[in-house]
Design an enzyme around this catalytic site. Structure first.
Site, PDB file in Angstrom:
ATOM      1  N   LYS A  11    -134.170  37.077  20.614  1.00  0.00           N
ATOM      2  CA  LYS A  11    -133.195  37.011  18.843  1.00  0.00           C
ATOM      3  C   LYS A  11    -134.943  36.917  18.419  1.00  0.00           C
ATOM      4  O   LYS A  11    -135.896  38.144  18.772  1.00  0.00           O
ATOM      5  CB  LYS A  11    -133.380  35.844  18.666  1.00  0.00           C
ATOM      6  CG  LYS A  11    -132.105  35.357  18.944  1.00  0.00           C
ATOM      7  CD  LYS A  11    -130.971  34.109  18.569  1.00  0.00           C
ATOM      8  CE  LYS A  11    -129.668  34.191  19.354  1.00  0.00           C
ATOM      9  NZ  LYS A  11    -128.608  33.022  18.813  1.00  0.00           N
ATOM     10  N   HIS A  95    -123.267  41.072  16.215  1.00  0.00           N
ATOM     11  CA  HIS A  95    -124.158  39.294  16.494  1.00  0.00           C
ATOM     12  C   HIS A  95    -123.815  38.568  15.492  1.00  0.00           C
ATOM     13  O   HIS A  95    -123.260  38.992  14.093  1.00  0.00           O
ATOM     14  CB  HIS A  95    -125.336  38.998  16.709  1.00  0.00           C
ATOM     15  CG  HIS A  95    -126.052  37.673  17.803  1.00  0.00           C
ATOM     16  ND1 HIS A  95    -125.803  37.027  16.461  1.00  0.00           N
ATOM     17  CD2 HIS A  95    -125.542  37.407  18.612  1.00  0.00           C
ATOM     18  CE1 HIS A  95    -126.507  35.666  17.574  1.00  0.00           C
ATOM     19  NE2 HIS A  95    -126.384  36.113  17.811  1.00  0.00           N
ATOM     20  N   GLU A  97    -125.221  35.920  13.490  1.00  0.00           N
ATOM     21  CA  GLU A  97    -126.418  35.955  13.092  1.00  0.00           C
ATOM     22  C   GLU A  97    -126.501  37.507  12.170  1.00  0.00           C
ATOM     23  O   GLU A  97    -126.216  37.306  10.741  1.00  0.00           O
ATOM     24  CB  GLU A  97    -127.379  35.786  13.455  1.00  0.00           C
ATOM     25  CG  GLU A  97    -127.843  34.766  14.148  1.00  0.00           C
ATOM     26  CD  GLU A  97    -128.356  34.085  15.390  1.00  0.00           C
ATOM     27  OE1 GLU A  97    -129.214  35.292  16.351  1.00  0.00           O
ATOM     28  OE2 GLU A  97    -127.765  33.389  16.366  1.00  0.00           O
ATOM     29  N   GLU A 167    -118.957  35.228  21.539  1.00  0.00           N
ATOM     30  CA  GLU A 167    -119.797  34.285  21.009  1.00  0.00           C
ATOM     31  C   GLU A 167    -119.019  33.141  19.995  1.00  0.00           C
ATOM     32  O   GLU A 167    -118.702  33.756  18.722  1.00  0.00           O
ATOM     33  CB  GLU A 167    -121.113  34.573  20.682  1.00  0.00           C
ATOM     34  CG  GLU A 167    -121.656  35.231  21.456  1.00  0.00           C
ATOM     35  CD  GLU A 167    -123.435  35.591  21.324  1.00  0.00           C
ATOM     36  OE1 GLU A 167    -124.132  35.272  22.470  1.00  0.00           O
ATOM     37  OE2 GLU A 167    -123.338  35.941  20.178  1.00  0.00           O
ATOM     38  N   GLY A 173    -127.017  27.809  19.150  1.00  0.00           N
ATOM     39  CA  GLY A 173    -128.068  27.999  19.438  1.00  0.00           C
ATOM     40  C   GLY A 173    -127.674  26.255  19.045  1.00  0.00           C
ATOM     41  O   GLY A 173    -128.252  25.113  18.494  1.00  0.00           O
TER      42      GLY A 173
HETATM   43  P1  13P Z   1    -127.855  30.416  22.767  1.00  0.00           P
HETATM   44  O1  13P Z   1    -127.961  30.897  23.797  1.00  0.00           O
HETATM   45  O2  13P Z   1    -129.159  30.181  22.089  1.00  0.00           O
HETATM   46  O3  13P Z   1    -126.914  29.207  21.920  1.00  0.00           O
HETATM   47  O4  13P Z   1    -127.917  31.187  21.812  1.00  0.00           O
HETATM   48  C1  13P Z   1    -126.278  32.990  22.219  1.00  0.00           C
HETATM   49  C2  13P Z   1    -126.375  33.930  21.379  1.00  0.00           C
HETATM   50  O5  13P Z   1    -126.621  33.894  20.179  1.00  0.00           O
HETATM   51  C3  13P Z   1    -127.119  35.279  22.431  1.00  0.00           C
HETATM   52  O6  13P Z   1    -126.794  36.036  20.935  1.00  0.00           O
END
Ligand code: 13P
Length: 249
Positions: A11, A95, A97, A167, A173
């Site tokens: 990220k 993703h 995000e 995901e 996160g």
């Molecule tokens: P985390 O492992 O920090 O939860 O993040 C997952 C993620 O978004 C991987 O692309």
């Protein structure tokens, strides 16, 4: 059989020297395993230094995004062809995000996926539901829609060059991981969608799980049916943890 993968999504983290240190530590401690493809996905500015530091380790390079267009007057964008010429093999697309914070949805994700495939790279295409959608009983509807609006417009040979990542947004996160049972249930649904839409050959598409995967919970997840590896956020910034996840089978 689908190939196994562990990919680290850094990220928007790490300055130049920190990124360098992380890759040095990974490279020194990584033992190549022909059964598991290990990938790191640094921010754009650190791609070329990471490529150089990875050398002959066998760890592959991924990027976190790319442009939907091929080239030209698109200030601030980075094309799939540029990534390919920098030694990138994989590109994370879709993703949550990017979906939630940058408004990326079906049409633009389809274009990005096509650019990545045209550049000879492998998209790591992410899908997943929010907690509200799950609680409203819309899990399967959301997942099939996200698959349909991109993969539904591609051919079987194209789909065979894609890696999927489930995901759940509520697990990213947050420290709340989907249980191995919850993850397996959705992975089995995705596997069923693939074979229903593209036939039995689509069984070979790898489906990674992402969302609070740690060195402790990885092996329980990877032991499940249709879970072919992980897309790792926070734990990919800690080399010892990331390598434990790579070796979690
Ligand atoms: P985390 O492992 O920090 O939860 O993040 C997952 C993620 O978004 C991987 O692309």
């Amino acid at each position: 059989m689908p190939r196994k993968y562990v990919a680290g999504n850094w990220k928007m983290n790490l300055l130049k020297e920190e990124a360098e240190q992380l890759v040095r530590t990974l490279s020194e401690n990584y033992t190549a395993n022909p059964d598991v493809e290990c990938i790191v996905c640094p921010p754009f500015p650190w791609l070329t230094q990471t490529k150089a530091l990875l050398g002959e380790t066998g760890i592959q390079l991924g990027a976190q995004n790319c442009a939907a267009t091929e080239k030209g007057a698109f200030t601030g964008e980075v094309s799939a062809q540029m990534l390919a010429s920098a030694g990138v093999r994989y590109v994370i697309l879709g993703h949550s995000e990017r979906r939630a914070l940058f408004g990326e949805q079906g049409a633009v994700l389809l274009e990005k996926t096509k650019r990545v495939l045209e550049a000879g790279l492998t998209p790591i295409f992410c899908i997943g539901e929010t907690l509200e959608e799950r609680n409203a009983g819309k899990l399967e509807q959301v997942i099939s829609h996200q698959l349909q609006e991109v993969l539904g417009h591609l051919s079987l040979p194209e789909v065979l060059n894609i890696v999927l990542a489930y995901e759940p947004v509520w697990a990213i996160g947050t420290g709340v991981t989907a249980s191995p049972e919850q993850a397996e249930e959705v992975h089995t649904f995705i596997h069923g969608w693939l074979t229903k839409t593209f036939g039995s050959e689509a069984s070979n598409v790898s489906i990674l799980y992402g969302g609070s995967v740690t060195a402790e919970n990885a092996s329980g997840l990877f032991a499940r049916n249709h879970i072919d590896g992980g897309l790792i956020g926070g734990a990919s910034l800690k080399p010892a943890d990331f390598l434990k996840i790579v070796n979690a089978w």
